[in-house]
Scaffold this motif. Structure first.
Motif, short mmCIF file in Angstrom:
data_model
loop_
_atom_site.label_atom_id
_atom_site.label_comp_id
_atom_site.label_asym_id
_atom_site.label_seq_id
_atom_site.Cartn_x
_atom_site.Cartn_y
_atom_site.Cartn_z
N ASN A 99 0.82 -1.21 0.00
CA ASN A 99 0.00 0.00 0.00
C ASN A 99 0.85 1.26 0.00
O ASN A 99 0.59 2.21 -0.74
CB ASN A 99 -0.92 0.00 1.22
CG ASN A 99 -2.18 -0.83 1.02
OD1 ASN A 99 -2.51 -1.23 -0.09
ND2 ASN A 99 -2.88 -1.12 2.11
N ASP A 103 1.00 3.34 -3.36
CA ASP A 103 -0.05 4.32 -3.12
C ASP A 103 -1.43 3.68 -3.31
O ASP A 103 -2.32 4.23 -3.95
CB ASP A 103 0.10 5.52 -4.06
CG ASP A 103 -0.75 6.71 -3.61
OD1 ASP A 103 -1.04 6.80 -2.40
OD2 ASP A 103 -1.13 7.54 -4.47
N ASP A 105 -4.80 1.22 -1.60
CA ASP A 105 -5.66 1.23 -0.41
C ASP A 105 -6.37 -0.11 -0.28
O ASP A 105 -7.58 -0.17 -0.08
CB ASP A 105 -6.67 2.38 -0.50
CG ASP A 105 -7.46 2.55 0.79
OD1 ASP A 105 -6.92 2.18 1.86
OD2 ASP A 105 -8.60 3.04 0.73
N VAL A 107 -7.42 -3.47 1.71
CA VAL A 107 -7.75 -3.59 3.14
C VAL A 107 -7.97 -5.04 3.54
O VAL A 107 -8.45 -5.86 2.74
CB VAL A 107 -9.00 -2.76 3.49
CG1 VAL A 107 -8.78 -1.29 3.22
CG2 VAL A 107 -10.21 -3.26 2.71
N ALA A 239 -11.11 -1.31 -0.75
CA ALA A 239 -11.80 -0.60 0.33
C ALA A 239 -13.31 -0.55 0.12
O ALA A 239 -14.08 -0.61 1.09
CB ALA A 239 -11.23 0.81 0.46
N GLN A 282 -7.42 -3.85 10.57
CA GLN A 282 -7.24 -2.55 9.93
C GLN A 282 -6.39 -1.63 10.79
O GLN A 282 -5.55 -0.87 10.28
CB GLN A 282 -8.60 -1.90 9.64
CG GLN A 282 -8.50 -0.56 8.89
CD GLN A 282 -7.79 -0.68 7.56
OE1 GLN A 282 -8.16 -1.53 6.74
NE2 GLN A 282 -6.79 0.15 7.31
N THR A 286 -2.94 0.02 9.70
CA THR A 286 -2.73 1.48 9.74
C THR A 286 -1.48 1.83 10.53
O THR A 286 -0.66 2.66 10.10
CB THR A 286 -3.96 2.17 10.37
OG1 THR A 286 -5.12 1.89 9.58
CG2 THR A 286 -3.76 3.68 10.46
N GLU A 289 1.63 0.74 8.48
CA GLU A 289 1.91 1.68 7.38
C GLU A 289 2.55 2.96 7.90
O GLU A 289 3.47 3.50 7.28
CB GLU A 289 0.60 2.00 6.64
CG GLU A 289 0.06 0.84 5.83
CD GLU A 289 -1.28 1.14 5.16
OE1 GLU A 289 -1.72 0.34 4.33
OE2 GLU A 289 -1.89 2.19 5.49
#
Length: 296
Positions: A99, A103, A105, A107, A239, A282, A286, A289
């Motif tokens: 990700n 770039d 997204d 999930v 997503a 998630q 997060t 990342e």
């Protein structure tokens, strides 16, 4: 294959291996020809767990198509380009790197398992025995070195100069506060270290060569600990589709006892079932990342 400890970061052509649940199911859900088909990308499409999984999915009224890939980069690209509905082959750290670097997204919407990284000692059976030995051999490749050091942190054998590092190196070890010395070698040479009588952190890939099983580990990382959570393997989608009810059913089916029995057979008992919620996964993603961006 689920990414255990030595993912191959190479880009190669994907080889589609379609394992349809019923005759005539040949089209991807994404091409619009059959919106009832759920297309799953995997790097281990030939494993017995998928056959059992498909049987259970069919019984639950789901049409599932599994596509096999020969490398670890293409399944995420295929998912991003809507050539797949979901994929299931990677841990959260791999997903986080994808990700951040692409770039993207993508999930996680369900957990599968974790393949604990273990500490082994031919001449001892406890962490105290390892401490007495005074030295631990660990793999030196970027993927495994940081995780191996964090295994020793969790075991109370090593202290870092800064807490919470995602991929620490030997330079991050506070030698004055640590109980053992770390010697980093090529991953394959950890087997030689173990056979020479030194405690060693050995990748699951090399356990057979060391003539040891995952169950014989003196210590292994705990999926509930922050240091190990980025290595939880997950179901992944885009997503906008993460709340799809049928995708959540895939997660439930994967945790069916018969599917789990097949997973254990496929992995020689090295997989540990994990049931973190989509929300928990998630949050781990997060956080991971953010750490990758910080370290970059």
């Amino acid at each position: 294959m689920h990414i255990r400890h030595t993912p191959l970061f190479r880009k190669a052509a994907a080889v589609a291996v379609t394992l349809g649940l019923a005759a005539g199911i040949t089209a991807c859900a994404s091409d619009g020809s059959d919106d009832d088909v759920i297309t799953i990308g995997s790097t281990e499409a030939d494993k017995s767990q998928w056959k059992v999984f498909q049987e259970k999915a069919k019984a639950a009224g789901l049409n599932v198509e599994v596509k096999g890939f020969t490398d670890y980069n293409t399944p995420n690209q295929a998912l991003s380009e809507d050539e797949l509905d979901v994929n299931q082959f990677q841990h959260l750290l791999f997903l986080a790197n994808y990700n951040v670097n692409s770039d993207a997204d993508l999930v996680p919407f369900g957990a599968t398992e974790i393949f604990p990284l273990g500490l082994y000692f031919k001449d001892g059976s406890t962490v105290a025995d390892v401490e007495k030995a005074g030295e631990v051999v660990i793999p030196n490749d970027p993927t495994n070195q940081g995780r191996a050091i964090n295994v020793l942190v969790q075991a109370g054998l090593v202290t870092l100069s800064k807490d919470g590092l995602l991929t620490p190196t030997p330079a991050d070890v506070d030698t004055a506060k640590s109980k053992v010395k770390i010697t980093a070698v090529d991953a394959s040479q950890t087997v030689a270290g173990y056979q020479d009588g030194k405690p060693a952190v050995i990748n699951n890939n090399f356990l057979e060569g060391a003539e040891v099983t995952a169950q014989e580990a003196v210590f292994k990382d705990d999926p509930s600990k922050p240091e190990a959570q980025p290595y939880i393997n997950v179901w992944v989608t885009t997503a906008d589709r993460k709340d799809d009810e049928n995708y959540r059913k895939l997660v439930e089916i994967f945790h069916d006892p018969e599917v789990q029995e097949a997973v254990q057979n496929d992995t020689n008992g090295s997989a540990v079932e994990v049931n973190n919620s989509a929300e928990e996964l998630q949050q781990i993603l997060t956080d991971t990342e953010a750490k990758i961006k910080e370290q970059n």
